[in-house]
Motif scaffolding. Structure first.
Motif, PDB file in Angstrom:
ATOM      1  N   ALA A 129       0.823  -1.064  -0.014  1.00 42.89           N
ATOM      2  CA  ALA A 129       0.000  -0.009   0.001  1.00 42.89           C
ATOM      3  C   ALA A 129       0.901   1.196   0.058  1.00 42.89           C
ATOM      4  O   ALA A 129       1.851   1.274   0.599  1.00 42.89           O
ATOM      5  N   TRP A 130       0.415   2.344  -0.549  1.00 46.10           N
ATOM      6  CA  TRP A 130       1.309   3.556  -0.743  1.00 46.10           C
ATOM      7  C   TRP A 130       0.013   4.731  -0.813  1.00 46.10           C
ATOM      8  O   TRP A 130      -0.841   4.673  -1.369  1.00 46.10           O
ATOM      9  N   GLN A 131       0.723   5.894  -0.620  1.00 46.39           N
ATOM     10  CA  GLN A 131       0.014   7.008  -0.730  1.00 46.39           C
ATOM     11  C   GLN A 131       0.876   8.283  -0.937  1.00 46.39           C
ATOM     12  O   GLN A 131       1.621   8.342   0.097  1.00 46.39           O
ATOM     13  N   THR A 132       0.770   9.095  -1.533  1.00 44.23           N
ATOM     14  CA  THR A 132       1.495  10.294  -1.722  1.00 44.23           C
ATOM     15  C   THR A 132       0.559  11.390  -1.551  1.00 44.23           C
ATOM     16  O   THR A 132      -0.434  11.784  -1.887  1.00 44.23           O
ATOM     17  N   VAL A 133       1.179  12.599  -0.598  1.00 43.78           N
ATOM     18  CA  VAL A 133       0.366  13.768  -0.191  1.00 43.78           C
ATOM     19  C   VAL A 133       1.438  14.796  -0.503  1.00 43.78           C
ATOM     20  O   VAL A 133       2.814  14.782  -0.400  1.00 43.78           O
ATOM     21  N   ALA A 134       0.581  16.142  -0.998  1.00 44.46           N
ATOM     22  CA  ALA A 134       1.559  17.143  -1.236  1.00 44.46           C
ATOM     23  C   ALA A 134       1.635  17.959   0.202  1.00 44.46           C
ATOM     24  O   ALA A 134       0.636  18.204   0.973  1.00 44.46           O
TER      25      ALA A 134
END
Length: 134
Positions: A129-134
């Motif tokens: 699982a992965w998530q990118t946030v700015a």
């Protein structure tokens, strides 16, 4: 074992792990995963160049880019299916790894942060699982 046999075996696993994924995306993903694993590629251009087939490397790269940009490829649902497959039938200890990577940080910008949850397996981290946030 030839790359063609490897991609066929990978394709069977992709179908098993991601049954809701449309078939063309399954096939493209299997080829790309084969490129990553057979050649230990860490970039999209390296992985796509290692995909079996007679197409030129630039064509293979465009195919991989189209896969990643494809709206039918539902990353969230695929992550859930992958995690379910990893945990199915698992007994005993399962080591999870959490990585935070920040890219593009400056004095005035916090950058983009990507969080990756991975399962430790044979001295490697297998992202689930992965998530990118700015």
């Amino acid at each position: 074992m030839s790359r063609q046999v490897t991609v066929q075996e990978c394709d069977q696993e992709v179908q098993s792990v991601f049954p809701s994924m449309p078939r063309p995306e399954q096939k493209a993903l299997a080829g790309l995963v084969t490129g990553v694993t057979c050649h230990r590629a860490s970039t999209l251009s390296q992985a796509s160049a290692a995909v079996p087939g007679d197409a030129q490397d630039r064509s293979k790269l465009r195919r991989a880019q189209r896969l990643l940009a494809n709206e039918r490829l539902e990353v969230g649902a695929s992550q859930q299916e992958l995690l379910t497959a990893v945990l199915r039938g698992h007994r005993g200890r399962l080591d999870l790894l959490l990585d935070e990577t920040v890219v593009g940080a400056t004095a005035h910008f916090h950058g983009t942060t990507t969080y990756v949850l991975a399962v430790a397996w044979r001295g490697r981290a297998v992202p689930v699982a992965w998530q990118t946030v700015a």
